[in-house]
Design a protein around this motif. Sequence first.
Motif, mmCIF file in Angstrom:
data_model
loop_
_atom_site.group_PDB
_atom_site.id
_atom_site.type_symbol
_atom_site.label_atom_id
_atom_site.label_comp_id
_atom_site.label_asym_id
_atom_site.label_seq_id
_atom_site.Cartn_x
_atom_site.Cartn_y
_atom_site.Cartn_z
ATOM 1 N N HIS A 1 12.051 -0.826 -0.842
ATOM 2 C CA HIS A 1 13.296 -0.228 -1.339
ATOM 3 C C HIS A 1 13.130 1.258 -1.657
ATOM 4 N N GLY A 2 14.063 2.026 -1.067
ATOM 5 C CA GLY A 2 14.114 3.440 -1.391
ATOM 6 C C GLY A 2 13.286 4.336 -0.502
ATOM 7 N N GLY A 3 12.542 3.837 0.439
ATOM 8 C CA GLY A 3 11.718 4.699 1.286
ATOM 9 C C GLY A 3 11.745 4.255 2.733
ATOM 10 N N SER A 4 12.389 5.042 3.584
ATOM 11 C CA SER A 4 12.476 4.672 5.005
ATOM 12 C C SER A 4 11.168 4.898 5.748
ATOM 13 N N ALA A 5 10.241 5.661 5.134
ATOM 14 C CA ALA A 5 8.958 5.922 5.789
ATOM 15 C C ALA A 5 7.988 4.764 5.646
ATOM 16 N N ASN A 6 8.327 3.772 4.840
ATOM 17 C CA ASN A 6 7.444 2.630 4.622
ATOM 18 C C ASN A 6 7.472 1.714 5.850
ATOM 19 N N LEU A 7 6.303 1.376 6.370
ATOM 20 C CA LEU A 7 6.211 0.526 7.555
ATOM 21 C C LEU A 7 6.581 -0.935 7.272
ATOM 22 N N VAL A 8 6.902 -1.237 6.015
ATOM 23 C CA VAL A 8 7.300 -2.605 5.700
ATOM 24 C C VAL A 8 8.568 -2.980 6.458
ATOM 25 N N GLN B 1 22.474 3.979 0.195
ATOM 26 C CA GLN B 1 21.938 4.433 -1.086
ATOM 27 C C GLN B 1 21.039 5.658 -0.935
ATOM 28 N N GLN B 2 20.439 5.795 0.255
ATOM 29 C CA GLN B 2 19.495 6.894 0.475
ATOM 30 C C GLN B 2 19.929 7.667 1.734
ATOM 31 N N THR B 3 21.064 8.279 1.669
ATOM 32 C CA THR B 3 21.601 8.950 2.855
ATOM 33 C C THR B 3 20.756 10.129 3.306
ATOM 34 N N VAL C 1 0.817 -1.205 0.000
ATOM 35 C CA VAL C 1 0.000 0.000 0.000
ATOM 36 C C VAL C 1 0.861 1.269 0.000
ATOM 37 N N MET C 2 1.917 1.254 0.822
ATOM 38 C CA MET C 2 2.722 2.465 0.981
ATOM 39 C C MET C 2 3.848 2.574 -0.043
ATOM 40 N N GLY C 3 4.135 1.519 -0.791
ATOM 41 C CA GLY C 3 5.217 1.564 -1.762
ATOM 42 C C GLY C 3 4.761 2.007 -3.136
ATOM 43 N N ASP C 4 5.729 2.074 -4.066
ATOM 44 C CA ASP C 4 5.434 2.507 -5.429
ATOM 45 C C ASP C 4 5.791 1.443 -6.449
ATOM 46 N N ARG C 5 5.791 0.175 -6.022
ATOM 47 C CA ARG C 5 6.097 -0.909 -6.940
ATOM 48 C C ARG C 5 4.868 -1.226 -7.787
ATOM 49 N N PRO C 6 5.091 -1.820 -8.953
ATOM 50 C CA PRO C 6 3.941 -2.250 -9.769
ATOM 51 C C PRO C 6 3.034 -3.182 -8.960
ATOM 52 N N VAL C 7 1.742 -3.017 -9.188
ATOM 53 C CA VAL C 7 0.775 -3.732 -8.348
ATOM 54 C C VAL C 7 0.969 -5.240 -8.429
ATOM 55 N N LEU C 8 1.099 -5.769 -9.621
ATOM 56 C CA LEU C 8 1.222 -7.230 -9.756
ATOM 57 C C LEU C 8 2.477 -7.742 -9.065
ATOM 58 N N LEU C 9 3.582 -7.004 -9.256
ATOM 59 C CA LEU C 9 4.831 -7.416 -8.607
ATOM 60 C C LEU C 9 4.694 -7.333 -7.086
ATOM 61 N N ALA C 10 4.125 -6.245 -6.600
ATOM 62 C CA ALA C 10 3.993 -6.056 -5.152
ATOM 63 C C ALA C 10 3.105 -7.133 -4.535
#
Length: 347
Positions: free
Chosen positions: A60-67, A104-106, A11-20
């Motif tokens: 990947h790429g977002g520290s705000a994601n609760l995953v 990668q995301q300093t 829900v909180m990520g930006d990956r393609p729906v099918l992949l996610a």
Amino acid sequence: MLALFAVLGVVMGDRPVLLAVAVATAVAAVAGFAAWRPLIGWPLLAAMVAVAAGLLVLGHGGSANLVWMGFCVAAGWVALASALPVALTGGALLGAALLGEWAQQTEEPGWFAWVVGTAFTLVACAFARRLRATVVELQKAQHQLAERSRAEERSRIAGEVHDVIGHALTVSLLHISSARLALDEDPDEARHALEEAERLARASLEEVRATVGLMRTDATGEVVPMPDAHDISGLVESFRGAGADIGLTVVGDLSSLGPSRGLAAYRIVQEALTNATRHAPGEPVTVLVTVEGGTATVVVRNGGAADPAAPVGNGLLGMRDRAEGVGGRLKAGADPRGWLVEAVLPA
């Protein structure tokens, strides 16, 4: 729980729906399998690494994601269900993944919190596992101690009953034998002997009841006191009344023995006299009890030759156990004048 965080990652990520959705489904399947088995140790670590890989793809790429909360759950699961080397290996792999994201995301401010949270969960759950193992060990040790205590109590009660019954039967048989021999010539003496045998049997029965009553936790009423060193004279008189030739000498203050050592001295004399009258009937017996210098010595000597082939019975072992149980020692065996029992007890 891992499946929930995987859904949040979708829900909180930006990956393609099918992949996610596919990755989240795989994460849920692996976590469910690990819980269903249930896996422990290295197999569990392998499953959690696979779960972490899926969570890494989703967040990947977002520290705000609760995953990333799933990393804390995975670290805690491994630490709770595995030995310390496995837990440390799992923590290192999860920490490396988070540090890689941070590198990668300093500019993302949340990576430090996830690293610290994962490490804290790992350490806390490792301590909880150790504490749980300690509690289990303590419960096992407590159970073993309770079992040993019950076994020792049963052995003690058995020794008490053995001594009481052995003494009662031996003296009663002496009285009955005297009554049988005097039945035709002196009916009054025969009647007196039978009365003594009956009295002794009743007294011994009361003592057995009191001894067995010690094993009852719901027993009510007064408990008959156990004999002590002061009762040795009465014990000797009971044998004398049955016709045994016994001499008694007491030197010192018997009250210094106390109840436990006094009971041990009484039982040792009781068993020694029982054995003497049983195996060497008619032979004179001497009993010497000396209390001086913080030590009590009990010596029972009787005439008659001992059978060297006779096995060591429970009575002799019981006397030795009684002496050692109060910090003393006992020796018994043949000597030039017959048979000797000598116990040395702390006074």
